[in-house]
Each structure stands twice: as C-alpha cells, then as structure tokens.
Design a protein around this motif. Sequence first.
Motif: not given
Length: 194
Positions: A9-10, A90-95, A107-111
């Motif tokens: 989960k992103i 994953f918490l993608i913070d600031g991106y 493209k490189k990692i996921g949705k």
Amino acid sequence: MADKIKDAKIIFVVGGPGSGKGTQCERIVAKYGYTHLSSGDLLRAEVASGSDRGKQLQAIMQKGELVPLDTVLDMIKDAMIAKADVSKGFLIDGYPREVKQGEEFEKKIGKPCLLLYVDAKSETMIKRLLKRGETSGRSDDNEETIKKRLDLYYKATEPVIAFYESRGIVKKVDSELPVDEVFVQVSQAIDSLK
Ligand SMILES: Nc1ncnc2c1ncn2[C@H]1C[C@H](O)[C@@H](COP(=O)(O)OP(=O)(O)O)O1
Ligand SMILES: [Mg+2]
C-alpha cells in the motif's frame, strides 16, 4: 527486487511546507505500522553524510529549489526495497512535488491508493516554519527560503492534487486544527482503505 514493493500500500502525503505532514506521519506510523519515508529527510541524510552528491543537494535545497527528479526517486525506491519485508505500507511524505514526479514514481514503483492532502493556510505554514526554524537546524527554515518554498508549492505541487483528484483518491484533512483532531481525520481516511 522491485517486485517486493509492487503490492504494498502506498500513500502519498502532500501539503505545503510546515503544513504538518511529518507530524501526522509520525502518528500514522505509531497506529498503523506504516513505514514513513520523507523525501526531505532522505535528502538531508545524504547531505549530512558529506558525500559529493550531498554537497550538490545542499546547494539546491538551500535555495528552496527542487532537486533532480531521478535522485529523489532512486533514494525513495532504495528505502522502500530495504523495508519491503517488514512494512504494512508506505507513507511517501513530501513527494511528488510536481506532476511529473508522480508519473515517474508510478512507472518505476507503483500506484498510490490514497493521496492524503494536508491542508493549511499559508500564514499558518509560515508561522509554524519560523517556529520550527528556532530549533530544527534546517537551513531552509528561514524567512527568505520559506517564501520560495511556498511559491513553488502553489505553482508545482498543487497541480499534483488536482491530478489525483481526477482519479478519486484524494482525502483532504484540515491541518489548521490541533494535531489530535487532524489525526482523527487522517485515521478515517486510512480506515476507509480496507
Ligand atoms: N495541526 C498542527 N497544529 C499546530 N502545530 C502543528 C500542527 N501540525 C504540525 N505542527 C507543527 C509541528 C512543526 O513544528 C511544524 C511543522 O510541522 P511538520 O510536521 O514538520 O510539517 P511538514 O512536514 O509538512 O513540513 O508545525
Ligand atoms: Mg516534513
């Protein structure tokens, strides 16, 4: 290797500088066991290492500008792979900071399954950053750089929110409220994922 993170989960955590992204992410980690990856923290760690790449990054960040896209993305991806076995998500913070960064990430990692939009007024963000600057030791928490970061946020990052609105995955939380009350809204957004 990257296969390991394909099904994770992103969550993208997006908001202006000083809106409270890091504060809410800390709470999410404690309650939900997600892994928190702040692009800014990853970059600052590289700067602190004193590497050549770190020196180049420092000059860019001090001006309040965005660092090259591939650099940030590679750092995020490496950090995700390192945590893939132990992480619930994953918490993608600031991106992403701009729409193109979001496209490259996918493209490189996921949705992402959710974009958590941490919303606060610009006066509030400035006030919080100046206060944070008293103790943060962050070279970009000064009045001049804060203004540039805010301008860039409105110009480059707000379109990111509109982009994911159209996909129906944006949940906005009111970060003018006290931290605990913001977290109630954050929890609702995450609970509704299951
Ligand atoms: N809801 C809230 N109410 C009051 N202060 C808050 C707040 N959320 C965060 N803060 C404070 C904590 C920090 O000193 C400062 C910036 O928060 P932060 O989490 O570091 O922001 P960001 O990671 O979005 O830059 O504001
Ligand atoms: Mg932060």
